[in-house]
Design an enzyme around this catalytic site. Structure first.
Site, PDB file in Angstrom:
ATOM      1  N   GLU A   1       0.877  -1.158   0.000  1.00  0.00           N
ATOM      2  CA  GLU A   1       0.000   0.000   0.000  1.00  0.00           C
ATOM      3  C   GLU A   1       0.921   1.216   0.000  1.00  0.00           C
ATOM      4  O   GLU A   1       1.846   1.284   0.814  1.00  0.00           O
ATOM      5  CB  GLU A   1      -0.854  -0.021   1.270  1.00  0.00           C
ATOM      6  CG  GLU A   1      -1.995   0.946   1.195  1.00  0.00           C
ATOM      7  CD  GLU A   1      -2.873   0.960   2.449  1.00  0.00           C
ATOM      8  OE1 GLU A   1      -2.848  -0.013   3.226  1.00  0.00           O
ATOM      9  OE2 GLU A   1      -3.572   1.966   2.632  1.00  0.00           O
TER      10      GLU A   1
ATOM     11  N   ARG B   1       5.745 -13.465   9.011  1.00  0.00           N
ATOM     12  CA  ARG B   1       6.404 -12.192   8.732  1.00  0.00           C
ATOM     13  C   ARG B   1       7.763 -12.144   9.422  1.00  0.00           C
ATOM     14  O   ARG B   1       8.047 -12.937  10.318  1.00  0.00           O
ATOM     15  CB  ARG B   1       5.539 -11.028   9.180  1.00  0.00           C
ATOM     16  CG  ARG B   1       5.277 -10.970  10.671  1.00  0.00           C
ATOM     17  CD  ARG B   1       4.550  -9.682  11.066  1.00  0.00           C
ATOM     18  NE  ARG B   1       3.446  -9.360  10.177  1.00  0.00           N
ATOM     19  CZ  ARG B   1       3.370  -8.239   9.430  1.00  0.00           C
ATOM     20  NH1 ARG B   1       4.311  -7.329   9.477  1.00  0.00           N
ATOM     21  NH2 ARG B   1       2.329  -8.019   8.669  1.00  0.00           N
TER      22      ARG B   1
ATOM     23  N   LYS C   1       4.495   0.338  11.287  1.00  0.00           N
ATOM     24  CA  LYS C   1       4.428   1.609  10.590  1.00  0.00           C
ATOM     25  C   LYS C   1       4.175   2.759  11.567  1.00  0.00           C
ATOM     26  O   LYS C   1       4.760   3.821  11.460  1.00  0.00           O
ATOM     27  CB  LYS C   1       3.312   1.540   9.551  1.00  0.00           C
ATOM     28  CG  LYS C   1       3.688   2.115   8.209  1.00  0.00           C
ATOM     29  CD  LYS C   1       2.637   1.758   7.161  1.00  0.00           C
ATOM     30  CE  LYS C   1       3.176   0.736   6.165  1.00  0.00           C
ATOM     31  NZ  LYS C   1       2.199   0.347   5.155  1.00  0.00           N
TER      32      LYS C   1
HETATM   33  P1  ATP Z   1      -0.003  -1.926   6.799  1.00  0.00           P
HETATM   34  O1  ATP Z   1      -0.107  -1.916   8.270  1.00  0.00           O
HETATM   35  O2  ATP Z   1      -0.125  -0.567   6.191  1.00  0.00           O
HETATM   36  O3  ATP Z   1      -0.815  -2.975   6.096  1.00  0.00           O
HETATM   37  P2  ATP Z   1       2.239  -3.512   5.944  1.00  0.00           P
HETATM   38  O4  ATP Z   1       3.559  -3.492   6.617  1.00  0.00           O
HETATM   39  O5  ATP Z   1       1.450  -4.753   5.913  1.00  0.00           O
HETATM   40  O6  ATP Z   1       1.490  -2.323   6.597  1.00  0.00           O
HETATM   41  P3  ATP Z   1       1.906  -3.383   3.095  1.00  0.00           P
HETATM   42  O7  ATP Z   1       2.217  -2.255   2.212  1.00  0.00           O
HETATM   43  O8  ATP Z   1       0.512  -3.835   3.170  1.00  0.00           O
HETATM   44  O9  ATP Z   1       2.448  -2.950   4.497  1.00  0.00           O
HETATM   45  O10 ATP Z   1       2.853  -4.612   2.783  1.00  0.00           O
HETATM   46  C1  ATP Z   1       3.215  -5.034   1.498  1.00  0.00           C
HETATM   47  C2  ATP Z   1       3.646  -6.468   1.512  1.00  0.00           C
HETATM   48  O11 ATP Z   1       4.743  -6.655   2.385  1.00  0.00           O
HETATM   49  C3  ATP Z   1       2.538  -7.386   1.987  1.00  0.00           C
HETATM   50  O12 ATP Z   1       2.431  -8.468   1.088  1.00  0.00           O
HETATM   51  C4  ATP Z   1       2.984  -7.841   3.328  1.00  0.00           C
HETATM   52  O13 ATP Z   1       2.565  -9.150   3.576  1.00  0.00           O
HETATM   53  C5  ATP Z   1       4.504  -7.737   3.256  1.00  0.00           C
HETATM   54  N1  ATP Z   1       5.081  -7.470   4.579  1.00  0.00           N
HETATM   55  C6  ATP Z   1       4.827  -6.413   5.374  1.00  0.00           C
HETATM   56  N2  ATP Z   1       5.505  -6.517   6.532  1.00  0.00           N
HETATM   57  C7  ATP Z   1       6.202  -7.680   6.471  1.00  0.00           C
HETATM   58  C8  ATP Z   1       7.103  -8.353   7.367  1.00  0.00           C
HETATM   59  N3  ATP Z   1       7.411  -7.872   8.581  1.00  0.00           N
HETATM   60  N4  ATP Z   1       7.644  -9.520   6.954  1.00  0.00           N
HETATM   61  C9  ATP Z   1       7.345 -10.026   5.740  1.00  0.00           C
HETATM   62  N5  ATP Z   1       6.511  -9.451   4.860  1.00  0.00           N
HETATM   63  C10 ATP Z   1       5.940  -8.282   5.212  1.00  0.00           C
END
Ligand code: ATP
Ligand code: MG
Length: 594
Positions: A63, A298, A308
């Protein structure tokens, strides 16, 4: 460009459950029948098209509401890496359905970060950069299809009433009084929602699934809401916006994604993912085979926060100097710190993927960076805490050149000349007036080798009024010059670095360390800011070889015996030699509390 060459993933991967699954799907030919018209689209667009040349398709779907962090790097390496290894393609897709939180600035920085990590969304047939907002039209049409099939309704309850009727984990939900609105009324209301007749929050469109489902996600989830807001790409075209669960699975299907990899918290959303796609396939709107969602754990990294909200707080309250502060766990911060894309890819490989949440120690990431930098960084000399060394039997005014290798394991990188003269700088910690047991460096009466030059013996010291040593005197042995016959027959244990005082170049060095002093900042109720490491940034003026004034921005170097450093990509320039410490040569944290 052949598909297999889309990204340079390192060879020799350890297998994992996702790779096993992809291999099994490929062996079974599960996705072999897919058609690809050259662009994302519904069944009508893909149907008569040629076979999809990509054996698998994955996607990285951020996002655009923030900067990417180390956790995203894991997901990027996984998705792009799988595509590269199995003759597939990885799409870059912005999940930009939330108009108020998203900005172009984030889009640009995210694209930059993915490219920097070494990946590309270009295939042989062009770019695979997509935006969920490109699908707003189709998503809207599909929503009308759900209504026409009696599988969606406009709910006009207040948000509180909707929440109250949702039920709990142990209690079934209750039907909305609007659940049985006739199809025509739903269509009319939904069209009027889209036409802008209603205020934010007055109606939502919900799927009609099962209010009694044990899975709360299946209890008639909302899929559209009213938002009178400007969108960063579609402007004021829309005032109804689709929600995540509805948008994501459909975007995957439109793009021919085969393996839709996400983090574990979406496991409970998978039945909804499958349900939405099954219905649309049965309506004839989407082509089979449908994509499948796969969840993995994750990245949780010690000594770091990845939330975030917390990262924003660090920036806004100025605990760091910005998103690209070298201490931030963002990819822009990592880059400025001197971390390498190759180091991240090595890290992603080393930690692997699993189905169970766990913590990775920060030292694992640091070790990957050391390993990568050791091979690539040329060696230079810098004296961070200078102490004057005077060689009394060396002729004043004489200068000779000592050759130092640019890389001890890579003779092909050549050598450089270091000027040697009577007055030198050495590290203050390389001299001890009363040396502890086992100290092999300089001390009264002791001998050391000045690396790439001569053996010297300490004869006396000068001190100031407070008793602090201000200069060390010594005598050198002219027979011991490194590289000359017989020089190495005299063995001394200490081997220290030095710079000619007359030739040394003042440099600014930023000694970065971990941003948090404890492994799990903010455990329990504790404010995570209390766990900041007060020593995480120290700025000093040091001395370096003259050529450090002529480095390139982002050039990575090893300062011998100190660690890896990088010429700051923002501030380094003529008359401003600024270096950031990337990582020390050895881990100084492992013995401490974890
Ligand atoms: P939000 O809280 O805004 O959803 P987010 O960290 O999930 O934050 P996104 O932009 O939705 O951010 O994440 C993009 C991609 O990165 C998603 O597919 C998510 O699964 C992956 N991702 C985010 N954080 C992690 C993490 N700590 N480890 C592995 N993958 C991650
Ligand atoms: Mg997310």
């Amino acid at each position: 460009m052949a598909l297999r060459e889309t990204a340079g993933a390192p060879a020799g991967h350890v297998t994992n459950f996702i790779r096993n699954l992809v291999e099994a799907d490929l062996a079974a030919g599960k996705y072999a029948g897919r058609r690809w018209s050259g662009r994302p689209g519904p069944a009508s667009v893909q149907a008569g098209a040629p076979h999809d040349p990509a054996r698998i398709r994955t996607r990285f779907p951020p996002e655009p509401n923030g900067y990417l962090h180390f956790g995203h790097a894991k997901s990027i390496c996984l998705n792009f890496g799988l595509a590269a290894d199995y003759g597939g393609l990885c799409h870059m897709r912005f999940d930009d359905t939330n108009p108020t939180r998203e900005e172009q600035e984030y889009v640009d920085s995210i694209l930059d970060a993915v490219r920097w990590l070494g990946f590309s969304w270009d295939g042989p047939d062009g770019s695979h950069l997509y935006y969920a907002s490109d699908y707003f039209g189709l998503l809207y049409q599909f929503a009308e299809a759900f209504i026409r099939h009696g599988l969606a309704y406009v709910d006009s309850q207040s948000a509180e009433d909707m929440r109250a009727r949702r039920g709990t984990l142990t209690q079934a939900g209750q039907a909305s009084p609007y659940r049985d609105r006739p199809v025509e009324e739903n269509l009319d209301l939904f069209r009027r929602m889209r036409a802008g007749e209603f205020a934010d929050g007055t109606h939502v469109l919900r799927l009609k699934i099962d209010m009694g489902s044990p899975n709360i996600n299946m209890r008639d989830p909302a899929i559209y809401r009213i938002r009178h807001a400007q969108h960063h790409r579609t402007g004021a075209d829309w005032c109804v916006y689709p929600l995540y669960d509805y948008t994501h699975c459909i975007s995957d299907a439109l793009e021919n994604i085969t393996h839709s990899i996400c983090t574990l918290e979406f496991e409970d959303h998978r039945p909804l993912y499958d349900w939405v796609l099954e219905q649309l396939a049965s309506f004839g709107d989407l082509a089979r085979p449908l994509p499948q969602q796969i969840e993995f754990a994750r990245l949780n990294l010690s000594y770091v926060v990845l939330s975030k909200r917390k990262l924003i707080q660090l920036v806004e309250e100025r605990h760091v100097e910005g998103w690209d502060d070298p201490r931030m766990p963002t990819l822009v911060g990592a880059r400025r710190r001197g971390y390498t894309p190759e180091g991240f890819r090595l890290f992603a490989d080393r930690i692997g993927v699993s189905k169970a949440d766990s913590w990775i120690d920060f030292s694992v990431l640091e070790d990957c960076m050391r390993e990568d930098l050791n091979g690539r960084a040329e060696r230079r000399i810098a004296v961070l805490d200078p102490l004057k060394l005077i060689i009394d039997n060396y002729p004043a005014g004489q200068v000779e050149e000592c050759q130092a290798p640019n890389h001890p394991q890579k003779p092909e990188l050549g050598t450089r000349a270091l000027p040697f003269c009577r007055e030198l700088w050495i590290e203050r910690e390389d001299f001890a007036e009363s040396p502890p047991k086992g100290y092999f460096r300089l001390a009264p009466g002791a001998e050391v080798r000045l690396r790439y030059a001569y053996i010297v013996r300490c004869t006396s010291v000068e001190k100031d009024g407070q008793g602090r040593v201000t200069a060390v005197h010594c005598e050198y042995d002219p027979q011991t010059r490194s590289g000359t016959a017989g020089a190495e027959t005299r063995k001394v244990k200490g081997n220290i670095h030095w710079l000619s005082a007359r030739h040394a170049q003042p440099i600014e060095v930023r000694l970065y360390d971990r941003l948090f002093a404890v492994a799990h900042p903010g455990t329990g109720e504790r404010d995570f800011l209390l766990d900041l490491n007060p020593e995480s940034r120290r700025v000093i003026t040091a001395f370096g070889e003259r050529m450090l004034a002529e480095a390139e921005r982002e050039q990575r170097l090893q300062f011998e015996r100190h660690g890896y450093f990088v010429a700051d990509r923002v501030e380094y320039g003529p008359g401003r030699p600024v270096f950031n410490r990337t990582v020390t040569l050895r881990d100084s944290w492992s013995r401490q509390e974890k």
